[in-house]
Design a protein around this motif. Structure first.
Motif, PDB file in Angstrom:
ATOM      1  N   PRO A 121      -7.614   1.948   5.661  1.00  0.00           N
ATOM      2  CA  PRO A 121      -7.169   2.249   4.296  1.00  0.00           C
ATOM      3  C   PRO A 121      -6.543   1.057   3.583  1.00  0.00           C
ATOM      4  CG  PRO A 121      -6.576   4.043   5.774  1.00  0.00           C
ATOM      5  CD  PRO A 121      -7.081   2.927   6.639  1.00  0.00           C
ATOM      6  N   ALA A 122      -5.901   0.172   4.338  1.00  0.00           N
ATOM      7  CA  ALA A 122      -5.236  -0.982   3.731  1.00  0.00           C
ATOM      8  C   ALA A 122      -6.222  -1.875   2.996  1.00  0.00           C
ATOM      9  CB  ALA A 122      -4.499  -1.784   4.797  1.00  0.00           C
ATOM     10  N   SER A 123      -7.460  -1.949   3.464  1.00  0.00           N
ATOM     11  CA  SER A 123      -8.472  -2.790   2.812  1.00  0.00           C
ATOM     12  C   SER A 123      -8.764  -2.278   1.412  1.00  0.00           C
ATOM     13  CB  SER A 123      -9.755  -2.814   3.648  1.00  0.00           C
ATOM     14  OG  SER A 123      -9.528  -3.368   4.924  1.00  0.00           O
ATOM     15  N   LEU A 124      -8.910  -0.970   1.288  1.00  0.00           N
ATOM     16  CA  LEU A 124      -9.166  -0.371  -0.019  1.00  0.00           C
ATOM     17  C   LEU A 124      -7.974  -0.575  -0.943  1.00  0.00           C
ATOM     18  CD1 LEU A 124     -10.919   1.349  -1.895  1.00  0.00           C
ATOM     19  CD2 LEU A 124      -9.915   3.389  -0.852  1.00  0.00           C
ATOM     20  N   ARG A 125      -6.776  -0.404  -0.422  1.00  0.00           N
ATOM     21  CA  ARG A 125      -5.570  -0.571  -1.246  1.00  0.00           C
ATOM     22  C   ARG A 125      -5.431  -2.002  -1.751  1.00  0.00           C
ATOM     23  NH1 ARG A 125      -3.239   2.809   2.819  1.00  0.00           N
ATOM     24  NH2 ARG A 125      -2.267   0.988   3.813  1.00  0.00           N
ATOM     25  N   LYS A 126      -5.746  -2.975  -0.899  1.00  0.00           N
ATOM     26  CA  LYS A 126      -5.632  -4.378  -1.303  1.00  0.00           C
ATOM     27  C   LYS A 126      -6.631  -4.723  -2.393  1.00  0.00           C
ATOM     28  CE  LYS A 126      -4.926  -7.597   1.822  1.00  0.00           C
ATOM     29  NZ  LYS A 126      -4.995  -8.394   3.073  1.00  0.00           N
ATOM     30  N   LEU A 127      -7.853  -4.241  -2.265  1.00  0.00           N
ATOM     31  CA  LEU A 127      -8.863  -4.518  -3.288  1.00  0.00           C
ATOM     32  C   LEU A 127      -8.494  -3.832  -4.599  1.00  0.00           C
ATOM     33  CD1 LEU A 127     -11.514  -5.691  -4.247  1.00  0.00           C
ATOM     34  CD2 LEU A 127     -12.689  -3.697  -3.280  1.00  0.00           C
ATOM     35  N   GLN A 128      -8.050  -2.602  -4.507  1.00  0.00           N
ATOM     36  CA  GLN A 128      -7.655  -1.872  -5.713  1.00  0.00           C
ATOM     37  C   GLN A 128      -6.497  -2.579  -6.415  1.00  0.00           C
ATOM     38  OE1 GLN A 128      -7.592   2.409  -5.448  1.00  0.00           O
ATOM     39  NE2 GLN A 128      -5.795   2.548  -6.753  1.00  0.00           N
ATOM     40  N   ALA A 129      -5.541  -3.083  -5.651  1.00  0.00           N
ATOM     41  CA  ALA A 129      -4.407  -3.793  -6.236  1.00  0.00           C
ATOM     42  C   ALA A 129      -4.876  -5.067  -6.930  1.00  0.00           C
ATOM     43  CB  ALA A 129      -3.378  -4.126  -5.164  1.00  0.00           C
ATOM     44  N   ALA A 130      -5.837  -5.766  -6.324  1.00  0.00           N
ATOM     45  CA  ALA A 130      -6.356  -6.997  -6.926  1.00  0.00           C
ATOM     46  C   ALA A 130      -7.099  -6.702  -8.218  1.00  0.00           C
ATOM     47  CB  ALA A 130      -7.275  -7.712  -5.939  1.00  0.00           C
ATOM     48  N   VAL A 131      -7.920  -5.654  -8.216  1.00  0.00           N
ATOM     49  CA  VAL A 131      -8.651  -5.271  -9.426  1.00  0.00           C
ATOM     50  C   VAL A 131      -7.672  -4.880 -10.521  1.00  0.00           C
ATOM     51  CG1 VAL A 131     -10.188  -3.518 -10.408  1.00  0.00           C
ATOM     52  CG2 VAL A 131     -10.755  -4.588  -8.221  1.00  0.00           C
ATOM     53  N   ARG A 132      -6.643  -4.145 -10.146  1.00  0.00           N
ATOM     54  CA  ARG A 132      -5.635  -3.736 -11.132  1.00  0.00           C
ATOM     55  C   ARG A 132      -4.931  -4.963 -11.714  1.00  0.00           C
ATOM     56  NH1 ARG A 132      -0.475  -1.778 -12.282  1.00  0.00           N
ATOM     57  NH2 ARG A 132      -0.424   0.360 -13.095  1.00  0.00           N
ATOM     58  N   GLU A 133      -4.659  -5.933 -10.891  1.00  0.00           N
ATOM     59  CA  GLU A 133      -4.018  -7.175 -11.336  1.00  0.00           C
ATOM     60  C   GLU A 133      -4.885  -7.889 -12.378  1.00  0.00           C
ATOM     61  OE1 GLU A 133      -3.909 -11.579  -9.422  1.00  0.00           O
ATOM     62  OE2 GLU A 133      -3.191  -9.969  -8.115  1.00  0.00           O
ATOM     63  N   LEU A 134      -6.197  -7.950 -12.121  1.00  0.00           N
ATOM     64  CA  LEU A 134      -7.098  -8.631 -13.052  1.00  0.00           C
ATOM     65  C   LEU A 134      -7.228  -7.853 -14.359  1.00  0.00           C
ATOM     66  CD1 LEU A 134      -9.903  -9.911 -10.662  1.00  0.00           C
ATOM     67  CD2 LEU A 134      -7.805 -11.034 -11.402  1.00  0.00           C
ATOM     68  N   PHE A 135      -7.318  -6.544 -14.264  1.00  0.00           N
ATOM     69  CA  PHE A 135      -7.364  -5.735 -15.482  1.00  0.00           C
ATOM     70  C   PHE A 135      -6.078  -5.907 -16.289  1.00  0.00           C
ATOM     71  CE2 PHE A 135     -10.601  -2.748 -13.486  1.00  0.00           C
ATOM     72  CZ  PHE A 135     -11.632  -3.181 -14.300  1.00  0.00           C
ATOM     73  N   ASP A 136      -4.956  -6.016 -15.596  1.00  0.00           N
ATOM     74  CA  ASP A 136      -3.677  -6.185 -16.279  1.00  0.00           C
ATOM     75  C   ASP A 136      -3.657  -7.510 -17.046  1.00  0.00           C
ATOM     76  OD1 ASP A 136      -1.082  -5.446 -17.006  1.00  0.00           O
ATOM     77  OD2 ASP A 136      -0.193  -6.533 -15.326  1.00  0.00           O
ATOM     78  N   GLN A 137      -4.192  -8.564 -16.428  1.00  0.00           N
ATOM     79  CA  GLN A 137      -4.289  -9.853 -17.113  1.00  0.00           C
ATOM     80  C   GLN A 137      -5.161  -9.744 -18.358  1.00  0.00           C
ATOM     81  OE1 GLN A 137      -5.256 -13.292 -14.641  1.00  0.00           O
ATOM     82  NE2 GLN A 137      -4.480 -12.212 -12.854  1.00  0.00           N
ATOM     83  N   GLU A 152       0.181   1.540 -19.083  1.00  0.00           N
ATOM     84  CA  GLU A 152       0.045   1.996 -17.700  1.00  0.00           C
ATOM     85  C   GLU A 152      -1.096   3.004 -17.566  1.00  0.00           C
ATOM     86  OE1 GLU A 152       1.708   1.325 -14.616  1.00  0.00           O
ATOM     87  OE2 GLU A 152       1.999  -0.483 -15.834  1.00  0.00           O
ATOM     88  N   LEU A 153      -1.188   3.920 -18.520  1.00  0.00           N
ATOM     89  CA  LEU A 153      -2.264   4.914 -18.479  1.00  0.00           C
ATOM     90  C   LEU A 153      -3.622   4.242 -18.585  1.00  0.00           C
ATOM     91  CD1 LEU A 153      -0.755   7.745 -20.724  1.00  0.00           C
ATOM     92  CD2 LEU A 153      -1.184   7.852 -18.261  1.00  0.00           C
ATOM     93  N   LEU A 154      -3.738   3.282 -19.506  1.00  0.00           N
ATOM     94  CA  LEU A 154      -5.000   2.570 -19.682  1.00  0.00           C
ATOM     95  C   LEU A 154      -5.349   1.769 -18.435  1.00  0.00           C
ATOM     96  CD1 LEU A 154      -7.354   1.651 -21.432  1.00  0.00           C
ATOM     97  CD2 LEU A 154      -5.871  -0.122 -22.388  1.00  0.00           C
ATOM     98  N   LEU A 155      -4.368   1.085 -17.882  1.00  0.00           N
ATOM     99  CA  LEU A 155      -4.580   0.269 -16.693  1.00  0.00           C
ATOM    100  C   LEU A 155      -5.014   1.129 -15.506  1.00  0.00           C
ATOM    101  CD1 LEU A 155      -4.437  -2.518 -15.422  1.00  0.00           C
ATOM    102  CD2 LEU A 155      -1.988  -2.177 -15.074  1.00  0.00           C
ATOM    103  N   ASN A 156      -4.336   2.251 -15.304  1.00  0.00           N
ATOM    104  CA  ASN A 156      -4.704   3.141 -14.200  1.00  0.00           C
ATOM    105  C   ASN A 156      -6.087   3.743 -14.404  1.00  0.00           C
ATOM    106  OD1 ASN A 156      -2.317   2.745 -12.785  1.00  0.00           O
ATOM    107  ND2 ASN A 156      -1.254   4.422 -13.804  1.00  0.00           N
ATOM    108  N   HIS A 157      -6.398   4.084 -15.661  1.00  0.00           N
ATOM    109  CA  HIS A 157      -7.709   4.642 -15.978  1.00  0.00           C
ATOM    110  C   HIS A 157      -8.814   3.640 -15.651  1.00  0.00           C
ATOM    111  CE1 HIS A 157     -11.189   5.118 -18.691  1.00  0.00           C
ATOM    112  NE2 HIS A 157     -11.017   6.404 -18.493  1.00  0.00           N
TER     113      HIS A 157
END
Length: 226
Positions: A121-137, A152-157
């Motif tokens: 599960p940690a692999s999926l969480r790490k990738l999701q966190a990285a994608v979220r970071e890029l979307f946030d940028q 936050e809603l847009l970013l999570n969506h």
């Protein structure tokens, strides 16, 4: 130089063998003995490169995420500066070769193993966190007039949507849906409102926002490139 190349070849062999093992057994059940047998190396060779299998999989994950961030930065630098308006269309500013799905296409087999039922599960969480970071940028570069909650809603969506699409892609042969076809489909749906469900209206509302690279505004409307 020769020594460095040999080390790289050894680590590539170990990583390849490890991912091959994960196709048939869960990460937790893989032993170092099984890995060294498949890679045709001795245990001392393995331990010269990795402390244990946890460090091995973390290095595989970190390599993937480093390549992802590098791809993003390169695409960001090559994107044209545009002003958002109601006629904005992603394909006008971003070539198909720059789309975010293009990064994942040659790595689908590797990701299918890491993120599959045999992975951790940690692999999926790490990738999701990285994608979220890029979307946030990207959202920051687009400078939309959003409250913290809206952001936050847009970013999570956007993060959930992209990860859902990637997961589906991993479970189906890419021959049925290439990265360029995925990019075109996403753009069509954004223009038609099929996926945005009102978010595209938000793009029209912030058309006077500061100029930003085209790749930065796409997360606002079902991003195809963060």
């Amino acid at each position: 130089m020769v020594y460095q190349e040999k080390n790289q070849q050894t680590e590539a062999n170990i990583e390849k063998s490890f991912l091959e093992l994960m196709k048939g057994r869960s990460f937790e059940k893989i032993t170092i003995e099984q890995l060294t047998d498949l890679a045709d190396i001795n245990r001392s060779t393995f331990y010269r490169h990795y402390a244990d299998k946890y460090e091995l999989i973390e290095k595989i994950e970190d390599r993937l995420l480093t390549e992802l961030r590098s791809y993003y930065q390169t695409a960001l630098q090559s994107a044209e500066l545009v002003r958002l308006d109601k006629d904005f269309q992603a394909e006008d500013y971003i070539h198909g070769e720059q789309n975010f799905f293009k990064f994942f296409e040659p790595r689908l087999a590797e990701l299918a193993v890491l993120l599959g039922e045999k992975g951790r599960p940690a692999s999926l969480r790490k990738l999701q966190a990285a994608v979220r970071e890029l979307f946030d940028q990207s959202i920051s570069l687009a400078s939309p007039h959003l409250s913290e909650l809206q952001r936050e809603l847009l970013l999570n969506h956007q993060t959930a949507s992209f990860m859902g699409t990637l997961t589906y892609w991993l479970e189906h042969p890419p021959v049925w849906f290439s990265s360029n076809e995925r990019f075109s489909f996403q753009g069509d749906q954004c223009r038609s409102g099929g996926l945005c469900q009102g978010l595209y209206g938000g793009v029209r509302e912030i058309k006077t926002a500061p100029i930003g690279p085209a790749s930065a505004v796409l997360p606002i409307c079902q991003a195809v490139l963060p």
